[in-house]
Each structure stands twice: as C-alpha cells, then as structure tokens.
Design a protein around this motif. Sequence first.
Motif, PDB file in Angstrom:
ATOM      1  N   ARG A 116       0.729 -13.138   2.479  1.00  0.00           N
ATOM      2  CA  ARG A 116      -0.155 -14.248   2.290  1.00  0.00           C
ATOM      3  C   ARG A 116      -0.897 -14.331   3.691  1.00  0.00           C
ATOM      4  O   ARG A 116      -2.303 -14.747   3.949  1.00  0.00           O
ATOM      5  CB  ARG A 116       0.322 -15.402   2.321  1.00  0.00           C
ATOM      6  N   GLU A 119      -6.939  -8.236   2.207  1.00  0.00           N
ATOM      7  CA  GLU A 119      -6.047  -7.988   1.081  1.00  0.00           C
ATOM      8  C   GLU A 119      -5.348  -6.491   1.046  1.00  0.00           C
ATOM      9  O   GLU A 119      -4.473  -6.194   0.607  1.00  0.00           O
ATOM     10  CB  GLU A 119      -6.579  -8.234  -0.132  1.00  0.00           C
ATOM     11  N   ARG A 153      -2.287  -4.764   2.904  1.00  0.00           N
ATOM     12  CA  ARG A 153      -0.888  -4.919   2.515  1.00  0.00           C
ATOM     13  C   ARG A 153      -0.530  -3.441   2.158  1.00  0.00           C
ATOM     14  O   ARG A 153      -0.844  -2.930   1.420  1.00  0.00           O
ATOM     15  CB  ARG A 153      -0.848  -5.897   1.477  1.00  0.00           C
ATOM     16  N   VAL A 159      -4.590 -12.949   5.093  1.00  0.00           N
ATOM     17  CA  VAL A 159      -5.647 -13.767   4.799  1.00  0.00           C
ATOM     18  C   VAL A 159      -5.517 -15.237   5.576  1.00  0.00           C
ATOM     19  O   VAL A 159      -6.411 -15.406   6.273  1.00  0.00           O
ATOM     20  CB  VAL A 159      -5.979 -13.805   3.558  1.00  0.00           C
TER      21      VAL A 159
END
Length: 323
Positions: A242, A203, A206, A245
């Motif tokens: 998204r 995460e 990003r 992951v």
Amino acid sequence: MRILEKLLIVFFVICALGANLFRTERLFACETKEVSSNCALNVNMRSEEHRTHKSDRRDLVMERSIAEQYVRIVDKKIFYLETVGDDEIPVVLVHGNFASSKWFEPALKILPSGLKGYAIDLPNFGRSDRLEEVSIDNYANYVINFILEMELDGVVLVGHSLGGAVAQSAVIKRPDLIDRVILVDPAPPDGLKTPEEVYPYLEMYRGNRELLKKALIGVMPTREVDEFLEQLVDEALMMDGRCFVENARALEKYDFTEALSEIEVPHLVIVGKLDNIVTEEMARRFEKILQDVEIRVLPDYGHSVILEDTELFVKILEDFIER
C-alpha cells in the motif's frame, strides 16, 4: 518517454522526498541501458576517487557487534538493530522510503564508544508490523513510543529522507525526549506534493526488483555496487504494498513550518551537493524556521552519505554530539 524511464523518475521523486520532477526527468532522459551503464561508470570513478581516505579511516575502526531485536510498541511488533554494550548517549536512527534499519547497519558497526545506536524498521517497512493508518505523524508516534518503551533519555534523533519528516514530527510532539536532531537529505519542512499523473506508475514498482536496484544506485552515486546493495533492494521490496502510493499521499498532508519555529532543540541538516533531488536550497529552508540549526553541505556526495561514506557520516554525527 518510455514507461521504465518514467518509473525511474517516480522513484526519485518519492524515495528522496523533495524531488523536482522535471530536473529528474532531464537526468534520466537517456535510454535505460545508457542510464545503467553510466551509473556504474560514475560509481566506479567516485569509488576510485575516495578509496584511499575511506580505507585509511576504516583501518582505524574496530567493528562493533549488532543485535537484532523486536519490541512491542502499542499494538505492533517493531524490529530494530542495536549496538551491543551499555553506552550512555542513545542515538535513534530513522530510515527513509523504500528502506529499513539496514541502511544504518554500517554506521552502527563503527559507532564510537559512548554512543548506543538504535535503528528501527518503521511500521509498514522491513520486518515490522503493518499500520492501518499511513501518515507521517503516525510513523512519528511509533518513534516516540519506541523511545519511551526503551526508557531512553537525551536522545540524538537521526532521520534520513522520509525519516527526516518523521523526525521533524517527533521533535515537535516531544521535544523533551530529544537532545539533538540530525536530518540527512530530509523531506522539506512544508511537505511534498507529488504530481497526480505520477501515481499510476507507483503501483508498478511492486515486485520490480531490477527497477528498484537501478534507482537505488542512482540515489547513492558515489557508492560501489556490491552485495550489500543487493540486500538493500531486497529490503525495499519488503515495504507494505500500500505504501508505494500511501507514503506519497502522506507526504502531501503535513506542514511543520510553524510548529518547528518554536523548537529550541539543536538541529544539523546534511545535504549532498551531488544530490539531484534534495537541493541545498531545500535544506536551507530550515535556516529560516529553526532557532538553532547548522546546514552542512557535502560537495562530493549524493543523496545518501550514510552509505556513500559511512565513516564521514559517523564523524559528522560524533562532532555534532560533542559540540
């Protein structure tokens, strides 16, 4: 270990699809500054080592025109690059994770006459629309439908890294559409399990441009750091959030071993000897499965010969097609 170092490890595990986490951890056990400077040093040394023969080949090649296009596949708008001209043999190129069609732009520009190149942005990547369901098979469905929509016959399908998994799925589903398959440092035929403790770090990728840049330098160790690499970083940041992951989850859910054993389509598997992620042993797993496969080990390149030595990649592609 510092968080930045762990993030670099994660990128190599996920982007190159087949990493051994602990091998990569040893590679990046030094300080982040040292990694950055050492990568730059290695790139320069390699670049100097190969500069003469690369430039000699490049001087003999006339650059082709590339068109940017969109096509609607099922319910999604898909972006792709194609070579200009009515060539006979279609070559469909599928990129890896944290990537896009731009990875193949240099190859398209020097594709020999007679070959018609198409490099697509998979859905969830680049300029293509986003998918509700993230899976390797779903990505492959869009590749298959692209081939059908474009009315291509006798396709040479090329898949790099994650795109290698997508290509495996596509040839299993529709071997009648595909004449030959080239897998470049591909995801293993039996899938990839990402350690659960790695997921929280995904995460954090990003929007982290500098981190992605350093990681991209690492997966193409013999290539110069230039403006084109900066563009590749921008392309990586265009991936659906998204998927930082979900692509990893998707890679845990397939095993093509049995299905590939029934495929008669000729395959070429290319792996760089300097690739610290996808090893020669991983590439040679395909020898135990496929009926018609050649393994090509490149001693002087890493994970991305497509960009480390585009001329060599295109020559290998051309030779395999003419075989």
